[in-house]
Design an enzyme around this catalytic site. Structure first.
Site, PDB file in Angstrom:
ATOM      1  N   ALA A  62      37.038  34.383  43.090  1.00 51.08           N
ATOM      2  CA  ALA A  62      36.465  34.687  41.995  1.00 51.08           C
ATOM      3  C   ALA A  62      37.095  33.616  41.046  1.00 51.08           C
ATOM      4  O   ALA A  62      38.212  32.961  41.263  1.00 51.08           O
ATOM      5  CB  ALA A  62      37.104  36.073  41.526  1.00 51.08           C
ATOM      6  N   GLY A 101      37.250  36.316  46.953  1.00 53.39           N
ATOM      7  CA  GLY A 101      35.881  36.519  46.445  1.00 53.39           C
ATOM      8  C   GLY A 101      34.918  35.546  47.565  1.00 53.39           C
ATOM      9  O   GLY A 101      33.842  36.081  48.044  1.00 53.39           O
ATOM     10  N   GLU A 104      34.936  37.181  50.860  1.00 51.74           N
ATOM     11  CA  GLU A 104      34.238  38.498  50.496  1.00 51.74           C
ATOM     12  C   GLU A 104      32.647  37.995  50.877  1.00 51.74           C
ATOM     13  O   GLU A 104      31.921  38.792  51.126  1.00 51.74           O
ATOM     14  CB  GLU A 104      34.534  38.989  49.112  1.00 51.74           C
ATOM     15  N   GLU A 124      44.342  37.723  47.124  1.00 49.35           N
ATOM     16  CA  GLU A 124      44.560  38.315  45.764  1.00 49.35           C
ATOM     17  C   GLU A 124      45.607  39.082  45.502  1.00 49.35           C
ATOM     18  O   GLU A 124      46.187  39.305  44.395  1.00 49.35           O
ATOM     19  CB  GLU A 124      43.347  39.697  45.654  1.00 49.35           C
TER      20      GLU A 124
HETATM   21  N1  3HC Z   1      39.671  30.362  39.576  1.00 45.36           N
HETATM   22  C1  3HC Z   1      39.695  29.530  38.646  1.00 45.36           C
HETATM   23  N2  3HC Z   1      40.638  28.268  38.944  1.00 45.36           N
HETATM   24  C2  3HC Z   1      40.807  28.019  40.030  1.00 45.36           C
HETATM   25  C3  3HC Z   1      40.836  28.733  41.039  1.00 45.36           C
HETATM   26  C4  3HC Z   1      40.146  30.203  40.942  1.00 45.36           C
HETATM   27  N3  3HC Z   1      40.013  31.011  41.740  1.00 45.36           N
HETATM   28  N4  3HC Z   1      41.561  28.214  42.107  1.00 45.36           N
HETATM   29  C5  3HC Z   1      41.780  27.203  41.699  1.00 45.36           C
HETATM   30  N5  3HC Z   1      41.614  26.878  40.345  1.00 45.36           N
HETATM   31  C6  3HC Z   1      41.590  25.522  39.458  1.00 45.36           C
HETATM   32  C7  3HC Z   1      43.156  25.526  39.532  1.00 45.36           C
HETATM   33  O1  3HC Z   1      43.774  26.052  38.296  1.00 45.36           O
HETATM   34  C8  3HC Z   1      43.330  23.953  39.136  1.00 45.36           C
HETATM   35  O2  3HC Z   1      42.948  23.630  37.937  1.00 45.36           O
HETATM   36  P1  3HC Z   1      43.550  22.422  37.096  1.00 45.36           P
HETATM   37  O3  3HC Z   1      43.153  21.153  37.906  1.00 45.36           O
HETATM   38  O4  3HC Z   1      43.058  22.597  35.869  1.00 45.36           O
HETATM   39  O5  3HC Z   1      45.161  22.552  37.176  1.00 45.36           O
HETATM   40  C9  3HC Z   1      42.108  23.413  40.184  1.00 45.36           C
HETATM   41  O6  3HC Z   1      41.359  24.782  40.409  1.00 45.36           O
HETATM   42  C10 3HC Z   1      42.563  22.838  41.640  1.00 45.36           C
HETATM   43  O7  3HC Z   1      43.572  23.838  42.044  1.00 45.36           O
HETATM   44  P2  3HC Z   1      44.704  23.398  42.952  1.00 45.36           P
HETATM   45  O8  3HC Z   1      45.554  22.353  42.065  1.00 45.36           O
HETATM   46  O9  3HC Z   1      45.396  24.830  43.204  1.00 45.36           O
HETATM   47  O10 3HC Z   1      44.102  22.471  43.985  1.00 45.36           O
HETATM   48  P3  3HC Z   1      44.640  22.572  45.971  1.00 45.36           P
HETATM   49  O11 3HC Z   1      43.520  21.823  46.256  1.00 45.36           O
HETATM   50  O12 3HC Z   1      45.938  22.272  45.610  1.00 45.36           O
HETATM   51  O13 3HC Z   1      44.471  24.207  46.205  1.00 45.36           O
HETATM   52  C11 3HC Z   1      43.286  26.255  46.511  1.00 45.36           C
HETATM   53  C12 3HC Z   1      43.081  24.637  46.314  1.00 45.36           C
HETATM   54  C13 3HC Z   1      43.862  26.485  47.997  1.00 45.36           C
HETATM   55  C14 3HC Z   1      41.851  26.820  46.613  1.00 45.36           C
HETATM   56  C15 3HC Z   1      44.049  26.899  45.500  1.00 45.36           C
HETATM   57  O14 3HC Z   1      43.589  26.502  44.118  1.00 45.36           O
HETATM   58  C16 3HC Z   1      44.084  28.209  45.359  1.00 45.36           C
HETATM   59  O15 3HC Z   1      44.959  28.830  46.031  1.00 45.36           O
HETATM   60  N6  3HC Z   1      43.344  28.867  44.528  1.00 45.36           N
HETATM   61  C17 3HC Z   1      43.393  30.352  44.182  1.00 45.36           C
HETATM   62  C18 3HC Z   1      42.586  31.131  45.285  1.00 45.36           C
HETATM   63  C19 3HC Z   1      42.677  32.749  44.931  1.00 45.36           C
HETATM   64  O16 3HC Z   1      43.510  33.182  44.618  1.00 45.36           O
HETATM   65  N7  3HC Z   1      41.533  33.168  45.207  1.00 45.36           N
HETATM   66  C20 3HC Z   1      41.310  34.513  44.917  1.00 45.36           C
HETATM   67  C21 3HC Z   1      41.018  34.985  43.544  1.00 45.36           C
HETATM   68  S1  3HC Z   1      40.840  36.439  43.036  1.00 45.36           S
HETATM   69  C22 3HC Z   1      39.527  37.175  43.825  1.00 45.36           C
HETATM   70  O17 3HC Z   1      38.801  36.370  44.369  1.00 45.36           O
HETATM   71  C23 3HC Z   1      38.978  38.430  43.180  1.00 45.36           C
HETATM   72  C24 3HC Z   1      38.017  38.964  44.093  1.00 45.36           C
HETATM   73  O18 3HC Z   1      38.617  39.710  45.229  1.00 45.36           O
HETATM   74  C25 3HC Z   1      37.104  39.841  43.354  1.00 45.36           C
END
Ligand code: 3HC
Ligand code: NAI
Length: 685
Positions: A62, A101, A104, A124
């Protein structure tokens, strides 16, 4: 251009997302996906659907920036349901990371195909949440309860091979042929009669339904990891519902738990840390076109506690290391420790014997400083004495090739003073690793007055390469972390003289969420660091403890008495020693509540953090949070010291400091930044 487009390959509809950098499932993506699925459903010419992403990854979750804002339809759960209910089979084509997400969405699809390098996970929990788009109900139904529990509660992803084993992925694609392979797979499945619908499956949850104790066992085994955090408990509860209740009820519970967590302080704190970690990598005043220095070989001076650990970071990343000592015995000891650490990792199955040998083959141990000549970066980790550091820098400057970076691992000393000994102050930087240096993720990068942008940019990139979280600090005694530790240590010592026991002080901090308190930490590190029997004058509690042979865990006693399993118990001998010092101090004795102990220990740290900010020694408050989280075990669910201060209110902190003014003493000064922000009702972050 729209972030979601559709393409046709004969009777297959390919839905493509292009939403850089990570294809987060923001509103436009969700709306586009929903529209594309109804396009497929309504078109008789379409027999199957593929969902794939352009760019570096499948949907990584998400869009976290949308949390806390008013929701915009369609919601992600609705999109996932629409995919699952599509009358044509839908195939998820996964590369990069299918996270949160993103996974999912893939679970809503009827089939999943992934490239071998793909990673799939529900992280998450690391944001203080649980999967909120059906993940807690669909993953156990697809991959089984044991694997689903572990993936959801730890948040750690599995690789494609494991995903295939547990049934999360149906087929592996070629490394470079995902798009074609996914279409071929879709064509295969289009010919089948029925398609698996994740929410309707019961085959993988049947076993747990007959063995409900699997949940209690999991909770018991992961008690330490779960302590203090709300989200993991909610994750377990939701997965349990996948087994105990019909799908729709499970989904309702998941939603309820998700809404509660997403609006709570723990998740806010952990989302803050997610962005803080990424923000920390950004350095003020460095133009984007700043060139980088190529680092092909690293030199390390000193093979002691730190030097060896630092070397391992580079060896593990495949970079050759020249390790220099002043005497053969110390060099041999250092090399043997490196090997032992690698072998221990291999014994635990986290490295192969070949990988151990490959890392060791990159190491060149030597007694000759001259061997550092061709290194691109040299890090000194010799004794913490300015005179020795200065001499080392003079020698390195004369030997190491021009253009190479000279770094110090000093904990407290002035980098600028060391730089002044060289003809290349622009190439000098602090690289403050934390012990054990091969494990701890924090790296303080100390920016000297003359450190060049190119050097800074290079070391920040190198930090990422070796898996560290780097934070930039200015030059001040103890930099960010140790500078803030000092007031905490001072107050902890003073509390002993005022009637609090070491165990009460430690407990106040472990209850707050630290893995250990100051006295447990001292016992672990050894009370005799920097202590000698000849120089000892019985003038501090610590000196007397050392004189009595109580030098910490390694001697079986320190502040605490230790049993054979290194479990500490309060010591009457320590209490007697403290009582003598307390009597000599003449200070009134009284009882302290855990809250007051925390006020005495933690508020002065926040005050120091505020000074660090006002002096420009940290670039931003969130950098301080990252330091304390990754270097000193500050509990993640509070968001770090500065975020925690924001949460409880800066006025609360200021009032607490004023209440403690007498105890803190006349030398204690309140930060003007803290005062002004508290007065204006502002926050640090
Ligand atoms: N939402 C918004 N922005 C995000 C994001 C997300 N889910 N994931 C990454 N970004 C942004 C980062 O903030 C970063 O922004 P910036 O360049 O402005 O600083 C940019 O994307 C690049 O991210 P990384 O520097 O972390 O890039 P990497 O290549 O090192 O890593 C990744 C990529 C493994 C995908 C890592 O970004 C990550 O772990 N992201 C989060 C994944 C996550 O937690 N997903 C679950 C979200 S909650 C959810 O899905 C709820 C659902 O169940 C309803
Ligand atoms: P240590 O005493 O374990 O190791 C220092 C090593 O340097 C010894 O093996 C010694 O023989 C060698 N040495 C001394 N002078 C030398 C010289 N001129 N040339 C080559 N080798 C020389 O010390 P430790 O703990 O590894 O600390 C090193 C540095 O790291 C210090 O500046 C310390 O403040 C810093 N540091 C230490 C941390 C810790 O927890 N131990 C944490 C972070 C930084």
């Amino acid at each position: 251009m729209s972030v979601i487009t559709t393409q046709r390959d004969g009777d297959i509809l390919v839905i493509v997302s292009d939403n850089p950098p990570v294809n987060a499932l923001g509103h436009a993506v969700r709306a586009g996906l929903a529209a594309a699925i109804s396009e497929a459903a309504g078109d008789d010419g379409i027999k199957a659907v593929v969902i794939r992403c352009d760019g570096r990854t499948f949907f990584a979750g998400a869009d976290i920036t949308e949390f806390g804002k008013p929701p915009l339809a369609p919601s992600l759960p609705d999109v996932v349901d629409a995919i699952e209910q599509c009358p044509k089979p839908v195939v998820a084509a996964i590369h990069g990371t299918a996270l949160g997400g993103g996974l999912e969405v893939a679970l809503g699809c009827h089939y999943r195909i992934a490239v071998p390098s793909a990673k799939l996970g529900l992280p998450e929990v690391k944001l203080g949440l649980l999967p909120g788009a059906g993940g807690t109900q669909r993953l156990p139904r697809v991959a089984g309860v044991a694997d689903a529990l572990s993936m959801i509660v730890t948040g750690d992803p599995v690789d494609a091979a494991r995903a295939l084993e547990i049934g999360l992925v149906d087929r592996l694609a070629g490394a470079d042929t995902l798009a074609e392979d996914a279409i071929a797979f879709a064509r295969d499945v289009a010919a089948r009669a029925g398609h698996p619908v994740s929410s309707l499956r019961t085959d993988r949850i049947a076993e747990a339904a007959n063995h409900p104790q699997v949940f209690d066992k999991f909770i018991a085994e992961n008690a330490r990891r779960l302590k203090g955090f709300d989200a993991p408990k909610a994750c377990v509860e939701a997965v349990r519902a996948a087994v105990d209740r019909p799908f729709d009820e499970g989904i309702r519970l998941e939603r309820e738990l998700f809404m509660k967590l997403v609006s709570g302080t723990q998740s806010k704190a952990m989302r803050h840390l997610f962005f803080a970690e990424r923000q920390a990598a950004k350095i003020d005043g460095i133009p984007a076109d700043t060139p980088m220095i190529d680092i092909a070989r690293v030199g390390i001076l000193g093979a002691g506690t730190m030097g060896g650990g630092i070397a391992m970071n580079f060896l593990s990343a495949g970079l050759p290391v020249t390790l220099v000592e002043r005497e053969q015995a110390a060099l041999d000891r250092g090399v043997a420790t490196i090997r032992k650490n690698y072998e221990r990792t291999a014994a635990r199955g986290r490295m192969t014997a070949e990988q151990v040998e490959a890392a060791m083959a990159l190491l060149t141990p030597t007694l000759a400083y001259e061997d550092l000549a061709d290194c691109d970066l040299v890090i000194e980790a010799v004794f913490e004495l300015m005179e020795i550091k200065k001499e080392v820098f003079r020698r390195l400057d004369a030997i190491v090739k021009p253009g190479a970076i000279l770094a110090s691992n000093t904990s407290y000393l002035d980098i600028d003073e060391m730089a002044a000994e060289t003809k290349r102050p622009e190439a000098v930087v602090g690289l403050h690793f934390f012990s054990p240096a091969n494990i701890m993720r924090l790296l303080e990068v100390v920016r000297g007055a003359r450190t060049s942008p190119s050097v800074l940019k290079t070391v920040m990139a190198l930090a990422k390469k070796i898996g560290k979280i780097a934070v930039v600090s200015g030059v001040c005694p103890g930099f960010i972390g140790n500078r803030m530790l000092r007031p905490r240590q001072t107050e902890a010592q003073k509390l002993l003289l005022e009637g609090a026991s070491p165990w009460e002080v430690d407990a106040a901090l472990t209850e707050f969420g630290f893995p250990m308190g100051p006295f447990q930490m001292a016992d672990l590190a050894g009370l005799d660091l920097g202590w000698t029997a000849e120089g000892s004058t019985s003038s501090t509690i610590r000196e007397v403890l050392c004189e009595r042979g109580r030098r910490g865990q390694k001697t079986g006693s320190g502040f605490y008495d230790y049993d054979d399993n290194r479990r500490g118990a309060p010591s009457p001998e320590t209490e007697a020693i403290i009582a003598e010092f307390a009597a000599k101090s003449g200070l009134p004795q009284r009882k302290f509540s855990a809250d007051e102990i925390r006020e005495r220990l933690l508020y002065p740290m926040i005050n120091e953090g505020a000074k660090i900010l006002e002096e420009g020694m940290a670039q931003r408050a969130s950098d301080i949070d990252i330091v304390w989280l990754n270097g000193y075990g500050w509990p993640a669910y509070t968001g770090g010291p500065m975020f925690w201060a924001d949460t409880i209110g800066l006025k609360t902190v200021l009032d607490g400091l004023e209440r403690q003014a007498d105890a803190l003493g006349p030398d204690f000064t309140v930060s003007s930044l803290l005062k002004s922000k508290a007065g204006a009702g502002e926050t640090f972050n």
